[in-house]
Motif scaffolding. Sequence first.
Motif, mmCIF file in Angstrom:
data_model
loop_
_atom_site.group_PDB
_atom_site.id
_atom_site.type_symbol
_atom_site.label_atom_id
_atom_site.label_comp_id
_atom_site.label_asym_id
_atom_site.label_seq_id
_atom_site.Cartn_x
_atom_site.Cartn_y
_atom_site.Cartn_z
ATOM 1 N N ASN A 1 -18.387 -13.938 -18.900
ATOM 2 C CA ASN A 1 -17.909 -14.810 -17.835
ATOM 3 C C ASN A 1 -19.179 -15.201 -16.979
ATOM 4 O O ASN A 1 -19.873 -14.661 -16.334
ATOM 5 C CB ASN A 1 -16.964 -14.116 -17.048
ATOM 6 C CG ASN A 1 -15.754 -13.485 -17.770
ATOM 7 O OD1 ASN A 1 -15.333 -13.944 -18.681
ATOM 8 N ND2 ASN A 1 -15.133 -12.460 -17.292
ATOM 9 N N LEU A 2 -19.254 -16.448 -17.349
ATOM 10 C CA LEU A 2 -20.691 -17.107 -16.684
ATOM 11 C C LEU A 2 -20.464 -18.219 -15.375
ATOM 12 O O LEU A 2 -20.637 -17.943 -14.298
ATOM 13 C CB LEU A 2 -21.239 -17.701 -17.846
ATOM 14 C CG LEU A 2 -22.703 -18.465 -17.327
ATOM 15 C CD1 LEU A 2 -23.686 -17.092 -16.892
ATOM 16 C CD2 LEU A 2 -23.319 -19.149 -18.460
ATOM 17 N N LEU A 3 -19.223 -19.018 -15.606
ATOM 18 C CA LEU A 3 -19.107 -19.936 -14.714
ATOM 19 C C LEU A 3 -17.570 -20.005 -13.973
ATOM 20 O O LEU A 3 -17.280 -20.874 -13.228
ATOM 21 C CB LEU A 3 -19.253 -21.338 -15.264
ATOM 22 C CG LEU A 3 -20.766 -21.561 -15.657
ATOM 23 C CD1 LEU A 3 -20.779 -22.894 -16.639
ATOM 24 C CD2 LEU A 3 -21.762 -21.664 -14.702
ATOM 25 N N GLN A 4 -16.873 -18.987 -14.079
ATOM 26 C CA GLN A 4 -15.451 -18.890 -13.664
ATOM 27 C C GLN A 4 -15.347 -18.695 -12.245
ATOM 28 O O GLN A 4 -16.097 -17.899 -11.649
ATOM 29 C CB GLN A 4 -14.836 -17.798 -14.608
ATOM 30 C CG GLN A 4 -14.319 -17.975 -15.901
ATOM 31 C CD GLN A 4 -15.359 -17.391 -16.818
ATOM 32 O OE1 GLN A 4 -16.536 -17.355 -16.579
ATOM 33 N NE2 GLN A 4 -14.828 -16.923 -17.995
ATOM 34 N N LYS A 5 -14.515 -19.534 -11.743
ATOM 35 C CA LYS A 5 -14.238 -19.137 -10.290
ATOM 36 C C LYS A 5 -13.101 -18.316 -10.048
ATOM 37 O O LYS A 5 -12.434 -17.952 -11.092
ATOM 38 C CB LYS A 5 -13.816 -20.529 -9.549
ATOM 39 C CG LYS A 5 -14.969 -21.421 -9.624
ATOM 40 C CD LYS A 5 -14.721 -22.827 -9.112
ATOM 41 C CE LYS A 5 -14.155 -23.632 -9.993
ATOM 42 N NZ LYS A 5 -13.841 -25.175 -9.471
ATOM 43 N N ARG B 1 -9.618 -13.715 -22.154
ATOM 44 C CA ARG B 1 -9.421 -14.989 -21.553
ATOM 45 C C ARG B 1 -10.671 -15.914 -21.641
ATOM 46 O O ARG B 1 -11.905 -15.461 -21.227
ATOM 47 C CB ARG B 1 -9.019 -14.940 -19.993
ATOM 48 C CG ARG B 1 -8.574 -16.196 -19.599
ATOM 49 C CD ARG B 1 -8.085 -15.969 -18.163
ATOM 50 N NE ARG B 1 -7.546 -17.315 -17.580
ATOM 51 C CZ ARG B 1 -6.429 -18.056 -18.014
ATOM 52 N NH1 ARG B 1 -5.548 -17.564 -18.534
ATOM 53 N NH2 ARG B 1 -6.307 -19.104 -17.157
ATOM 54 N N SER B 2 -10.828 -16.978 -22.367
ATOM 55 C CA SER B 2 -11.751 -17.754 -22.736
ATOM 56 C C SER B 2 -11.550 -19.456 -22.262
ATOM 57 O O SER B 2 -11.573 -20.087 -23.314
ATOM 58 C CB SER B 2 -12.050 -17.726 -24.252
ATOM 59 O OG SER B 2 -12.154 -16.342 -24.622
ATOM 60 N N PRO B 3 -11.623 -19.701 -21.119
ATOM 61 C CA PRO B 3 -11.459 -21.030 -20.752
ATOM 62 C C PRO B 3 -12.728 -21.913 -21.117
ATOM 63 O O PRO B 3 -13.985 -21.466 -21.495
ATOM 64 C CB PRO B 3 -11.216 -21.042 -19.278
ATOM 65 C CG PRO B 3 -12.154 -19.908 -18.872
ATOM 66 C CD PRO B 3 -12.017 -18.916 -20.084
ATOM 67 N N ASP C 1 -16.974 -22.922 -27.607
ATOM 68 C CA ASP C 1 -16.798 -23.454 -25.938
ATOM 69 C C ASP C 1 -15.514 -22.890 -25.637
ATOM 70 O O ASP C 1 -15.569 -22.591 -24.325
ATOM 71 C CB ASP C 1 -16.865 -24.793 -26.058
ATOM 72 C CG ASP C 1 -18.167 -25.389 -25.623
ATOM 73 O OD1 ASP C 1 -19.041 -25.062 -24.883
ATOM 74 O OD2 ASP C 1 -18.497 -26.329 -26.478
ATOM 75 N N GLU C 2 -14.500 -22.569 -26.499
ATOM 76 C CA GLU C 2 -13.243 -22.238 -26.021
ATOM 77 C C GLU C 2 -12.582 -21.090 -27.007
ATOM 78 O O GLU C 2 -12.901 -21.714 -28.237
ATOM 79 C CB GLU C 2 -12.285 -23.294 -25.547
ATOM 80 C CG GLU C 2 -10.862 -22.846 -25.031
ATOM 81 C CD GLU C 2 -9.950 -24.148 -24.923
ATOM 82 O OE1 GLU C 2 -8.948 -23.858 -24.323
ATOM 83 O OE2 GLU C 2 -10.292 -24.948 -25.442
ATOM 84 N N GLN C 3 -11.921 -20.209 -26.638
ATOM 85 C CA GLN C 3 -11.037 -19.533 -27.594
ATOM 86 C C GLN C 3 -9.493 -19.360 -27.092
ATOM 87 O O GLN C 3 -9.423 -19.338 -26.068
ATOM 88 C CB GLN C 3 -11.568 -17.873 -27.817
ATOM 89 C CG GLN C 3 -12.909 -17.666 -28.367
ATOM 90 C CD GLN C 3 -13.295 -16.246 -28.282
ATOM 91 O OE1 GLN C 3 -13.454 -15.543 -29.439
ATOM 92 N NE2 GLN C 3 -13.484 -15.632 -27.017
ATOM 93 N N THR C 4 -8.940 -19.515 -28.122
ATOM 94 C CA THR C 4 -7.334 -19.682 -27.492
ATOM 95 C C THR C 4 -6.900 -18.322 -27.984
ATOM 96 O O THR C 4 -5.658 -18.035 -27.233
ATOM 97 C CB THR C 4 -6.623 -20.738 -28.598
ATOM 98 O OG1 THR C 4 -6.712 -20.485 -29.975
ATOM 99 C CG2 THR C 4 -6.894 -22.124 -28.269
#
Length: 282
Positions: free
Chosen positions: A164-168, A80-82, A66-69
């Motif tokens: 990138n799917l749901l980034q604003k 970038r992986s929020p 779900d997230e990569q740091t």
Amino acid sequence: MYLKPICWNSMEQSVTFLKPSLVRSQLATEIIGRRIIYFRNIDSTNTCALEMAARGVPEGTVVIADEQTRGKGRLGRHWRSPPGKGIYLSIVLRPRIKVEFLAYFSIISALAVAETVEGLSPFPPDIKWPNDILLHHRKVAGVLVELGTENDLVSYLIVGIGLNLLQKEEDFPSELRGKATSILIEGGKVFCREEVVVKLLQNFDHWYKVLLTSGATPIMQRWRDYSHHWIGKEVKVVTPEGEFFGISEGIGDDGRFLVRKGDGELKEVWAADIVSLQEVNK
């Protein structure tokens, strides 16, 4: 196949965690996704997959988070992986090929992602060599291929994919705004991430089997459908050895980028950043 959005024109959505059981229940593949390993948070799915591949996990294993740091991009860049905003996964392959055939795996990866994006976006995607996926000249997805070798053969390959799917717009740092985009930004639609993962893995499974059974010819033909707009463009080619300028002539049958320099020399490029000067000068 076009996926159905779960809501329209929605810029407000809460972070939800991926459900790997839902992915497994919907997945119809022969090779990819035999085993799915899920993390809510990880430094890098590629790093994890590399370690697991070295320990012998089977071909087709998928590491997803779900997230990569410390997500990896090409040429040592950060992806970038929020949390909950994109698709971050890595696939373990064991094709037992010679290193010189490695370029085809970037190409089939880009194809699988481009076809997935095409089912999510009202606009057709472009592939920027070797494996960046663009919408409206902005990067929506990328691929990173890493490998382990033994006696001049590839013992395992890791294909890392970020979509990138749901980034604003505000989810991207200022230096990436105008350069990066998402499916939500481009189309105003929210899609179920599990369904997107299923479609992506099924597309990858298809093109991997095509490569193994039919060779590169059908793959190169399909790849050119997504990248023909680069032919004839003035480009800057940035390589580890330096940079040069020329006119793009597309890609060769071995996956190398072809550039005609001003003096008439045809350069065949294996690894580089390609910049369209038309886009720079707009």
